[in-house]
Design a protein around this motif. Sequence first.
Motif, PDB file in Angstrom:
ATOM      1  N   MET A 155       0.764  -0.965   0.122  1.00 35.42           N
ATOM      2  CA  MET A 155       0.212   0.050   0.051  1.00 35.42           C
ATOM      3  C   MET A 155       0.924   1.382  -0.063  1.00 35.42           C
ATOM      4  O   MET A 155       2.194   1.138   0.095  1.00 35.42           O
ATOM      5  N   ALA A 163       4.265   8.975  -6.738  1.00 38.67           N
ATOM      6  CA  ALA A 163       4.290   8.495  -5.641  1.00 38.67           C
ATOM      7  C   ALA A 163       5.055   9.211  -4.652  1.00 38.67           C
ATOM      8  O   ALA A 163       6.666   9.535  -4.785  1.00 38.67           O
ATOM      9  N   ALA A 188       5.408   4.138   0.165  1.00 41.79           N
ATOM     10  CA  ALA A 188       4.684   2.813   0.208  1.00 41.79           C
ATOM     11  C   ALA A 188       5.662   2.295   1.579  1.00 41.79           C
ATOM     12  O   ALA A 188       6.246   2.468   2.275  1.00 41.79           O
ATOM     13  N   ALA A 229      -3.276   3.825  -1.915  1.00 36.83           N
ATOM     14  CA  ALA A 229      -3.566   3.381  -3.451  1.00 36.83           C
ATOM     15  C   ALA A 229      -2.880   1.916  -2.721  1.00 36.83           C
ATOM     16  O   ALA A 229      -2.267   2.275  -1.549  1.00 36.83           O
ATOM     17  N   GLU A 251      -1.986  -2.218  -4.153  1.00 41.75           N
ATOM     18  CA  GLU A 251      -1.879  -3.488  -4.765  1.00 41.75           C
ATOM     19  C   GLU A 251      -2.876  -4.422  -4.886  1.00 41.75           C
ATOM     20  O   GLU A 251      -3.478  -4.434  -3.403  1.00 41.75           O
ATOM     21  N   CYS A 304       5.382  -5.430  -3.224  1.00 42.87           N
ATOM     22  CA  CYS A 304       5.445  -3.880  -3.970  1.00 42.87           C
ATOM     23  C   CYS A 304       6.071  -4.219  -5.463  1.00 42.87           C
ATOM     24  O   CYS A 304       7.044  -5.333  -5.409  1.00 42.87           O
ATOM     25  N   LEU A 364       6.494   2.701  -6.082  1.00 47.35           N
ATOM     26  CA  LEU A 364       6.050   2.521  -6.372  1.00 47.35           C
ATOM     27  C   LEU A 364       5.553   2.933  -7.932  1.00 47.35           C
ATOM     28  O   LEU A 364       5.967   4.225  -7.948  1.00 47.35           O
ATOM     29  N   ALA A 406       1.978   4.189 -10.793  1.00 51.25           N
ATOM     30  CA  ALA A 406      -0.042   4.329 -11.010  1.00 51.25           C
ATOM     31  C   ALA A 406      -0.014   3.169 -11.724  1.00 51.25           C
ATOM     32  O   ALA A 406      -1.261   2.804 -11.200  1.00 51.25           O
ATOM     33  N   TYR A 411       0.197   0.088 -11.674  1.00 49.93           N
ATOM     34  CA  TYR A 411       0.707  -1.073 -11.081  1.00 49.93           C
ATOM     35  C   TYR A 411      -0.914  -0.989 -10.121  1.00 49.93           C
ATOM     36  O   TYR A 411      -0.802  -2.394  -9.085  1.00 49.93           O
ATOM     37  N   VAL A 412      -1.032  -0.321  -9.520  1.00 49.01           N
ATOM     38  CA  VAL A 412      -1.855  -0.222  -8.640  1.00 49.01           C
ATOM     39  C   VAL A 412      -3.070  -0.420  -8.761  1.00 49.01           C
ATOM     40  O   VAL A 412      -4.117  -0.057  -9.832  1.00 49.01           O
ATOM     41  N   THR A 413      -3.803  -1.194  -8.110  1.00 54.20           N
ATOM     42  CA  THR A 413      -5.061  -1.535  -8.056  1.00 54.20           C
ATOM     43  C   THR A 413      -6.778  -0.865  -8.050  1.00 54.20           C
ATOM     44  O   THR A 413      -7.091  -0.770  -8.215  1.00 54.20           O
ATOM     45  N   TRP A 441      -7.658   2.878  -5.200  1.00 52.54           N
ATOM     46  CA  TRP A 441      -7.454   4.080  -5.114  1.00 52.54           C
ATOM     47  C   TRP A 441      -7.967   4.585  -4.003  1.00 52.54           C
ATOM     48  O   TRP A 441      -9.316   4.468  -4.303  1.00 52.54           O
TER      49      TRP A 441
END
Length: 127
Positions: free
Chosen positions: A33, A46, A49, A95, A97, A102, A109, A111, A113-115, A117
């Motif tokens: 996260m 980013a 994380a 955010a 994943e 990670c 991180l 953006a 690859y972020v699942t 938000w």
Amino acid sequence: EKTLVQSGGGSVQAGGSLTLSCAASGNGINRCMGWFRQKPEAEREAVAAIDGDDSARYAESVKGRFTISKDNAKNTLYLQMHNLKPEDTATYYCAAETSGVCTWVGGLLHAAYVTFWGQGTQVTVSS
């Protein structure tokens, strides 16, 4: 489906502090996260994380001033921000994943690859 609900933020003078929170539903926060921020007419960048093993990374611009942490019992991610500067003014996004590992791009991180938000929260730092 996971949802991320942010709280905190607001306006502060330079040198001040704020804490952002991100409450997660679904399967908790034992995953990668982080926090991103976006300034007007700029790409989302980013900020910090934390992975499933609680290992944290920070952008150079916030190292020593921001701290990312999580409370697994509360399913909540935090970003403590100290010694805020006017250049920290932005909309901040929580955010997540999909796994606890990670996907690092340039040590941070990305953006793409972020699942999941959060809805975003404004932080304004005045000089």
